[in-house]
Scaffold this active site. Structure first.
Site, PDB file in Angstrom:
ATOM      1  CB  CYS A  65      -0.914  -0.013   1.217  1.00 18.37           C
ATOM      2  SG  CYS A  65      -1.782   1.542   1.458  1.00 18.37           S
ATOM      3  CB  CYS A  68       0.872   1.326   4.715  1.00 15.13           C
ATOM      4  SG  CYS A  68      -0.672   0.438   4.990  1.00 15.13           S
ATOM      5  CG  HIS A 128      -4.244  -1.116   4.561  1.00 11.64           C
ATOM      6  ND1 HIS A 128      -3.793  -0.340   3.518  1.00 11.64           N
ATOM      7  CD2 HIS A 128      -4.996  -2.103   3.995  1.00 11.64           C
ATOM      8  CE1 HIS A 128      -4.239  -0.850   2.374  1.00 11.64           C
ATOM      9  NE2 HIS A 128      -4.972  -1.912   2.633  1.00 11.64           N
ATOM     10  CG  ASN A 168     -14.237   9.104  -4.944  1.00 10.05           C
ATOM     11  OD1 ASN A 168     -15.442   9.322  -4.790  1.00 10.05           O
ATOM     12  ND2 ASN A 168     -13.660   9.121  -6.120  1.00 10.05           N
ATOM     13  CB  SER A 176      -7.435   1.880  -7.051  1.00  8.30           C
ATOM     14  OG  SER A 176      -6.696   3.064  -6.796  1.00  8.30           O
ATOM     15  CG  HIS A 179      -4.285   3.468   3.939  1.00 15.72           C
ATOM     16  ND1 HIS A 179      -3.304   2.715   4.538  1.00 15.72           N
ATOM     17  CD2 HIS A 179      -4.424   4.572   4.713  1.00 15.72           C
ATOM     18  CE1 HIS A 179      -2.846   3.349   5.603  1.00 15.72           C
ATOM     19  NE2 HIS A 179      -3.523   4.492   5.728  1.00 15.72           N
ATOM     20  CG  HIS A 181      -6.853   7.854   0.660  1.00 12.94           C
ATOM     21  ND1 HIS A 181      -7.288   6.564   0.429  1.00 12.94           N
ATOM     22  CD2 HIS A 181      -6.818   8.449  -0.557  1.00 12.94           C
ATOM     23  CE1 HIS A 181      -7.499   6.390  -0.866  1.00 12.94           C
ATOM     24  NE2 HIS A 181      -7.229   7.527  -1.497  1.00 12.94           N
ATOM     25  CD  GLN A 183      -7.991  12.266  -4.441  1.00 13.07           C
ATOM     26  OE1 GLN A 183      -7.381  12.979  -5.248  1.00 13.07           O
ATOM     27  NE2 GLN A 183      -8.726  11.244  -4.817  1.00 13.07           N
TER      28      GLN A 183
HETATM   29 ZN   LIG Z   1      -2.422   1.160   3.648  1.00 10.72          ZN
END
Ligand SMILES: [Zn+2]
Ligand SMILES: [Zn+2]
Length: 353
Positions: A65, A68, A128, A168, A176, A179, A181, A183
């Site tokens: 990832c 990570c 993660h 998203n 895709s 993890h 997150h 933007q």
């Molecule tokens: Zn990750």
């Protein structure tokens, strides 16, 4: 005289059929757009996709990832061993800060303009396997604090006039990497959606000397038909004009133009609202609920924007199970968005979870 005409109007309304039960259109006061609601269609038999609930086990750390802690990213940089949140400039940014300015116009038929900007990635957690729904409220508070920090620093750049913070979530949304997150895209121009909202806020403020969303929240708190959750600082509701089946808005009760105006108590209660809502979503179809979510805030164009009232949209695509989603096709592509289940029904489902 005025009072009499109000009485007459109310009496007339009483004799009208309940239009909420028949096909009708509703206005989105934030954009000025209209949507079509067809409540009678919820009785039609469903012969589409059938649900399958997938439970996916994820590791707390994934060596492959790129988000990570300690892992190498596409540009060769190594993520630090971060403990809480971590923000960096996107290795595949859609906007670049060194784009030269320029524009082109051929007979008003072909128009283009170079656009300068910065794209950042915000890791919500070093873990993660988590999502906002599984994070502690104080951890969500750290994410909000990072959004504030980024909004302040990006917004202070002279060429940045608008900042879009968003998440998203889920592969169904084209994300895709699971993890946790989000933007941040910061740019020179004010994009279409926030521009529509700015115009709506401005015209209401000019006409009524009050805030559009402040008045709307007051009305929704009185009607109680579309409320999902409330705390002393924030209200979560399914907007009257919702397009997506379980679309919601998180709105601060106070008319704050951006997250920079949140006090400490409000920041905590924003984190609570985010936590409660994302947990409810996960419970709805017993699945990690996919969505696109994001904040709308006043442009950072150097104007005061007293008309603005920041809020957060959640646009989840799921319709009736973990795998059956709403499509925006046909009439919706060519005419306007349409929904079958009413926003009042969706609000009741989410409220009761
Ligand atoms: Zn990750
Ligand atoms: Zn908005």
């Amino acid at each position: 005289m005025k009072r009499k005409s109000n009485e007459v109007k109310q009496n007339m309304d009483k004799n009208q059929p309940d239009i909420a039960l028949v096909p009708h259109r509703r206005k989105n006061i934030l954009t000025g757009d209209w949507i079509l609601v067809s409540p009678h269609r919820t009785r039609r038999p469903w012969q589409g996709e059938v649900s399958t609930v997938q439970t996916e086990q994820r590791n707390t750390y994934e060596p492959d990832c790129y988000l990570c802690p300690g892992n190498k990213r596409a540009n060769g940089e190594i993520n630090p061993a971060y403990q809480s949140t971590y923000v960096f400039t996107n290795d595949f940014s859609a906007l670049l800060n060194d784009t030269p300015s320029g524009q082109k116009n051929v007979q008003d038929l072909l128009q283009m303009k170079a656009e300068k900007g910065i794209c950042r990635v915000v890791n919500f957690s070093p873990r993660h396997d988590l999502t906002l729904a599984q994070m502690e409220e104080n951890e969500i508070g750290n994410v909000i604090a990072l959004w504030q920090q980024e909004f302040r620093s990006l917004g202070s750049l002279p060429y940045i006039n608008y900042i879009q913070i968003f998440e998203n979530k889920g592969s169904i949304m084209g994300n895709s990497n699971p993890h946790p997150h989000g933007q941040i895209w910061a740019q020179e121009s004010i994009p279409m959606e926030p521009m529509k909202e700015t115009k709506q806020f401005q015209s209401y403020y000019k006409k009524n000397k009050r805030g559009l969303l402040a008045d709307y929240v007051k009305l929704e708190l009185k009607l109680k038909e579309r409320l999902v959750y409330e705390n002393p600082s924030f209200v979560v509701l399914v907007p009257f004009w919702a397009v997506w089946p379980y679309e919601t808005l998180i709105i601060p009760r106070r008319k704050l133009v951006s997250i920079l105006e949140l006090n400490a108590k409000e920041r905590n209660e924003y984190a609570s609202a985010l936590s409660v809502l994302t947990k409810k979503y996960d419970k709805l179809f017993q699945t990690p609920f996919p969505y696109s979510a994001g904040l709308h805030q006043a442009p950072t164009d150097g104007t005061k924007h007293s008309e603005w009232h920041f809020h957060m949209h959640f646009y989840p695509p799921l319709l009736r199970s973990a795998s059956v989603k709403k499509f925006m096709v046909g009439y919706e592509m060519l005419a306007e968005p349409q929904r079958d289940i009413t926003p009042e029904y969706s609000a009741r489902m989410l409220r009761e979870l």
